[in-house]
Design a protein around this motif. Structure first.
Motif, PDB file in Angstrom:
ATOM      1  N   SER A  57       0.814  -1.216   0.000  1.00  0.00           N
ATOM      2  CA  SER A  57       0.000   0.000   0.000  1.00  0.00           C
ATOM      3  C   SER A  57       0.849   1.269   0.000  1.00  0.00           C
ATOM      4  CB  SER A  57      -0.912  -0.004   1.228  1.00  0.00           C
ATOM      5  OG  SER A  57      -0.115   0.069   2.401  1.00  0.00           O
ATOM      6  N   ASP A  58       2.171   1.142  -0.027  1.00  0.00           N
ATOM      7  CA  ASP A  58       3.081   2.271   0.180  1.00  0.00           C
ATOM      8  C   ASP A  58       3.822   2.590  -1.124  1.00  0.00           C
ATOM      9  OD1 ASP A  58       5.023   4.058   0.956  1.00  0.00           O
ATOM     10  OD2 ASP A  58       5.838   2.803   2.561  1.00  0.00           O
ATOM     11  N   ARG A  59       3.502   3.736  -1.703  1.00  0.00           N
ATOM     12  CA  ARG A  59       4.106   4.095  -2.998  1.00  0.00           C
ATOM     13  C   ARG A  59       5.610   4.257  -2.903  1.00  0.00           C
ATOM     14  NH1 ARG A  59      -0.658   5.389  -5.863  1.00  0.00           N
ATOM     15  NH2 ARG A  59       0.426   5.596  -7.843  1.00  0.00           N
ATOM     16  N   ALA A  60       6.146   4.464  -1.710  1.00  0.00           N
ATOM     17  CA  ALA A  60       7.594   4.639  -1.563  1.00  0.00           C
ATOM     18  C   ALA A  60       8.322   3.299  -1.467  1.00  0.00           C
ATOM     19  CB  ALA A  60       7.895   5.470  -0.307  1.00  0.00           C
ATOM     20  N   SER A  61       7.581   2.214  -1.312  1.00  0.00           N
ATOM     21  CA  SER A  61       8.206   0.897  -1.150  1.00  0.00           C
ATOM     22  C   SER A  61       8.514   0.256  -2.496  1.00  0.00           C
ATOM     23  CB  SER A  61       7.272  -0.031  -0.364  1.00  0.00           C
ATOM     24  OG  SER A  61       7.760  -1.363  -0.397  1.00  0.00           O
ATOM     25  N   HIS A  62       9.636  -0.460  -2.550  1.00  0.00           N
ATOM     26  CA  HIS A  62       9.967  -1.201  -3.773  1.00  0.00           C
ATOM     27  C   HIS A  62       8.882  -2.232  -4.080  1.00  0.00           C
ATOM     28  CE1 HIS A  62      14.536  -0.380  -2.979  1.00  0.00           C
ATOM     29  NE2 HIS A  62      13.906   0.664  -3.467  1.00  0.00           N
ATOM     30  N   ALA A  63       8.139  -2.636  -3.061  1.00  0.00           N
ATOM     31  CA  ALA A  63       7.130  -3.688  -3.226  1.00  0.00           C
ATOM     32  C   ALA A  63       5.719  -3.113  -3.340  1.00  0.00           C
ATOM     33  CB  ALA A  63       7.195  -4.664  -2.055  1.00  0.00           C
ATOM     34  N   PHE A  64       5.609  -1.830  -3.696  1.00  0.00           N
ATOM     35  CA  PHE A  64       4.293  -1.206  -3.861  1.00  0.00           C
ATOM     36  C   PHE A  64       3.449  -2.007  -4.853  1.00  0.00           C
ATOM     37  CE2 PHE A  64       1.679   1.832  -6.384  1.00  0.00           C
ATOM     38  CZ  PHE A  64       0.719   2.066  -5.406  1.00  0.00           C
ATOM     39  N   GLY A  65       2.192  -2.223  -4.497  1.00  0.00           N
ATOM     40  CA  GLY A  65       1.306  -2.983  -5.356  1.00  0.00           C
ATOM     41  C   GLY A  65       1.681  -4.450  -5.453  1.00  0.00           C
ATOM     42  N   ASN A  66       2.406  -4.923  -4.399  1.00  0.00           N
ATOM     43  CA  ASN A  66       2.892  -6.313  -4.383  1.00  0.00           C
ATOM     44  C   ASN A  66       3.796  -6.619  -5.568  1.00  0.00           C
ATOM     45  OD1 ASN A  66       1.968  -7.473  -1.956  1.00  0.00           O
ATOM     46  ND2 ASN A  66      -0.104  -7.620  -2.803  1.00  0.00           N
ATOM     47  N   ARG A  67       4.531  -5.616  -6.041  1.00  0.00           N
ATOM     48  CA  ARG A  67       5.480  -5.842  -7.134  1.00  0.00           C
ATOM     49  C   ARG A  67       6.497  -6.900  -6.710  1.00  0.00           C
ATOM     50  NH1 ARG A  67       8.289  -0.711  -9.700  1.00  0.00           N
ATOM     51  NH2 ARG A  67       8.976  -0.455  -7.552  1.00  0.00           N
ATOM     52  N   PHE A  68       6.527  -8.008  -7.408  1.00  0.00           N
ATOM     53  CA  PHE A  68       7.382  -9.133  -7.039  1.00  0.00           C
ATOM     54  C   PHE A  68       8.436  -9.351  -8.122  1.00  0.00           C
ATOM     55  CE2 PHE A  68       8.705 -13.515  -6.655  1.00  0.00           C
ATOM     56  CZ  PHE A  68       8.782 -13.708  -5.284  1.00  0.00           C
ATOM     57  N   THR A  69       9.683  -9.042  -7.801  1.00  0.00           N
ATOM     58  CA  THR A  69      10.796  -9.228  -8.738  1.00  0.00           C
ATOM     59  C   THR A  69      11.923  -9.934  -7.999  1.00  0.00           C
ATOM     60  OG1 THR A  69      11.903  -7.183  -8.124  1.00  0.00           O
ATOM     61  CG2 THR A  69      10.238  -7.033  -9.866  1.00  0.00           C
ATOM     62  N   ARG A  70      13.014 -10.240  -8.719  1.00  0.00           N
ATOM     63  CA  ARG A  70      14.156 -10.882  -8.070  1.00  0.00           C
ATOM     64  C   ARG A  70      14.583 -10.061  -6.848  1.00  0.00           C
ATOM     65  NH1 ARG A  70      17.207 -13.203 -11.539  1.00  0.00           N
ATOM     66  NH2 ARG A  70      19.454 -13.074 -11.449  1.00  0.00           N
ATOM     67  N   ARG A  71      14.618  -8.721  -7.023  1.00  0.00           N
ATOM     68  CA  ARG A  71      15.068  -7.879  -5.925  1.00  0.00           C
ATOM     69  C   ARG A  71      14.087  -7.888  -4.752  1.00  0.00           C
ATOM     70  NH1 ARG A  71      16.336  -1.374  -5.924  1.00  0.00           N
ATOM     71  NH2 ARG A  71      14.230  -1.282  -6.729  1.00  0.00           N
ATOM     72  N   THR A  72      12.806  -7.641  -5.050  1.00  0.00           N
ATOM     73  CA  THR A  72      11.847  -7.480  -3.953  1.00  0.00           C
ATOM     74  C   THR A  72      11.454  -8.802  -3.300  1.00  0.00           C
ATOM     75  OG1 THR A  72       9.891  -7.652  -5.380  1.00  0.00           O
ATOM     76  CG2 THR A  72      10.849  -5.454  -5.079  1.00  0.00           C
ATOM     77  N   SER A  73      11.785  -9.920  -3.912  1.00  0.00           N
ATOM     78  CA  SER A  73      11.352 -11.219  -3.368  1.00  0.00           C
ATOM     79  C   SER A  73      11.770 -11.386  -1.907  1.00  0.00           C
ATOM     80  CB  SER A  73      11.902 -12.364  -4.216  1.00  0.00           C
ATOM     81  OG  SER A  73      13.310 -12.389  -4.156  1.00  0.00           O
ATOM     82  N   THR A  74      12.924 -10.804  -1.552  1.00  0.00           N
ATOM     83  CA  THR A  74      13.412 -10.903  -0.168  1.00  0.00           C
ATOM     84  C   THR A  74      12.390 -10.364   0.825  1.00  0.00           C
ATOM     85  OG1 THR A  74      15.658 -10.577  -0.994  1.00  0.00           O
ATOM     86  CG2 THR A  74      15.324 -10.322   1.374  1.00  0.00           C
ATOM     87  N   MET A  75      11.717  -9.284   0.440  1.00  0.00           N
ATOM     88  CA  MET A  75      10.776  -8.645   1.365  1.00  0.00           C
ATOM     89  C   MET A  75       9.512  -9.469   1.594  1.00  0.00           C
ATOM     90  SD  MET A  75      10.786  -4.526   0.946  1.00  0.00           S
ATOM     91  CE  MET A  75      10.887  -4.377  -0.822  1.00  0.00           C
ATOM     92  N   PHE A  76       9.237 -10.391   0.690  1.00  0.00           N
ATOM     93  CA  PHE A  76       8.034 -11.213   0.833  1.00  0.00           C
ATOM     94  C   PHE A  76       8.246 -12.393   1.785  1.00  0.00           C
ATOM     95  CE2 PHE A  76       7.107  -8.814  -2.937  1.00  0.00           C
ATOM     96  CZ  PHE A  76       5.726  -8.676  -2.959  1.00  0.00           C
ATOM     97  N   GLU A  77       9.500 -12.624   2.170  1.00  0.00           N
ATOM     98  CA  GLU A  77       9.785 -13.690   3.133  1.00  0.00           C
ATOM     99  C   GLU A  77       9.235 -13.300   4.505  1.00  0.00           C
ATOM    100  OE1 GLU A  77      11.404 -16.591   2.375  1.00  0.00           O
ATOM    101  OE2 GLU A  77      11.406 -15.930   0.284  1.00  0.00           O
ATOM    102  N   ALA A  78       9.187 -14.281   5.421  1.00  0.00           N
ATOM    103  CA  ALA A  78       8.742 -14.002   6.789  1.00  0.00           C
ATOM    104  C   ALA A  78       9.728 -13.060   7.470  1.00  0.00           C
ATOM    105  CB  ALA A  78       8.620 -15.305   7.563  1.00  0.00           C
ATOM    106  N   GLY A  79       9.228 -12.186   8.352  1.00  0.00           N
ATOM    107  CA  GLY A  79      10.053 -11.228   9.066  1.00  0.00           C
ATOM    108  C   GLY A  79      11.182 -11.900   9.843  1.00  0.00           C
TER     109      GLY A  79
END
Length: 209
Positions: free
Chosen positions: A52-74
């Motif tokens: 939900s955050d336009r400033a985040s690399h993962a805005f709109g659940n954008r899933f790429t090689r780079r952002t995949s790390t952020m989708f892992e568990a905290g």
DNA sequence: AACAAGATTAACT
DNA sequence: GTTAATCTTGTTA
């Protein structure tokens, strides 16, 4: 005397990334790279609220090689290269599938000062030498090669809690830096700062330094 | 395959 | 206050 304890794994799963960013101030961030240990007290953070955050690399659940790390568990780190030069360190939060992260923007240098001196090729380390997200990783010796590693006492990156906290009166809350492209989200009060000089005097009072 | 932009820093004027 | 350094990533063709 301050007693540092390994951060509870549940801490990273909290759904409120903004509150995590605030509560990380005053915690101890440690690195262990090639047997060289160093650490600092966290004095500046920013929350990035994922989809939900336009400033985040993962805005709109954008899933790429780079952002995949952020989708892992905290409880792991997200480290990426910025401006071709600087490694920026984030702590991934929330549960698997929700790409929240806290950017570590500043630390007060604590342990391993000699190692830090070598890393920045200086003869001294000053209170503000860890103030700035690129300077944090440089002092701690972290690079993009550490992207995705988990945070625990056996890892290259670890995080410790104690009863030490910065008071609200010591913490400035502002919009995030360098996210002017994020439209209305650029104004969100997601940045938490304790100025280095103030942090140093509080840490001294508490007997940390 | 090419290109613009970026969660920055240090060294300038 | 301004600017160069430096290169990966995501997007567009």
């Amino acid at each position: 005397m301050i007693k540092w304890e390994n951060c509870n794994p549940d801490f990273y799963q909290n759904p409120d990334v903004v509150s995590i960013a605030r509560s990380m101030l005053g915690m101890k961030l440690c690195s262990n790279v090639n047997g060289n240990k160093s650490s600092g007290i966290i004095i500046e953070t920013e929350a990035y609220a994922g989809a939900s955050d336009r400033a985040s690399h993962a805005f709109g659940n954008r899933f790429t090689r780079r952002t995949s790390t952020m989708f892992e568990a905290g409880g792991i780190v997200y480290i990426y290269l910025c401006y071709g030069i600087h490694a920026l360190l984030n702590i991934v939060t929330n549960v698997w599938g929700i790409p929240h992260a806290v950017l570590i923007r500043g630390i007060l240098p604590l342990d391993g000062i000699d190692t830090m001196k070598q890393r920045v090729e200086r003869s001294a380390i000053l209170v503000n030498d860890g103030f700035g997200p690129g300077k944090v990783t440089r002092l701690l010796g972290l690079t993009t090669a550490h992207n995705g590693i988990s945070i625990n006492s056996d890892s290259a990156v670890s995080l410790y809690c104690s009863n030490f906290r910065f008071d609200d009166s010591d913490v400035d809350i502002t919009p995030r830096i360098g996210v002017g492209y994020a439209a209305e989200d650029a104004l969100l009060p997601y940045r938490f700062v304790v100025k280095p000089a103030k942090a140093a005097s509080k840490a001294k009072e508490a007997g940390i330094i």
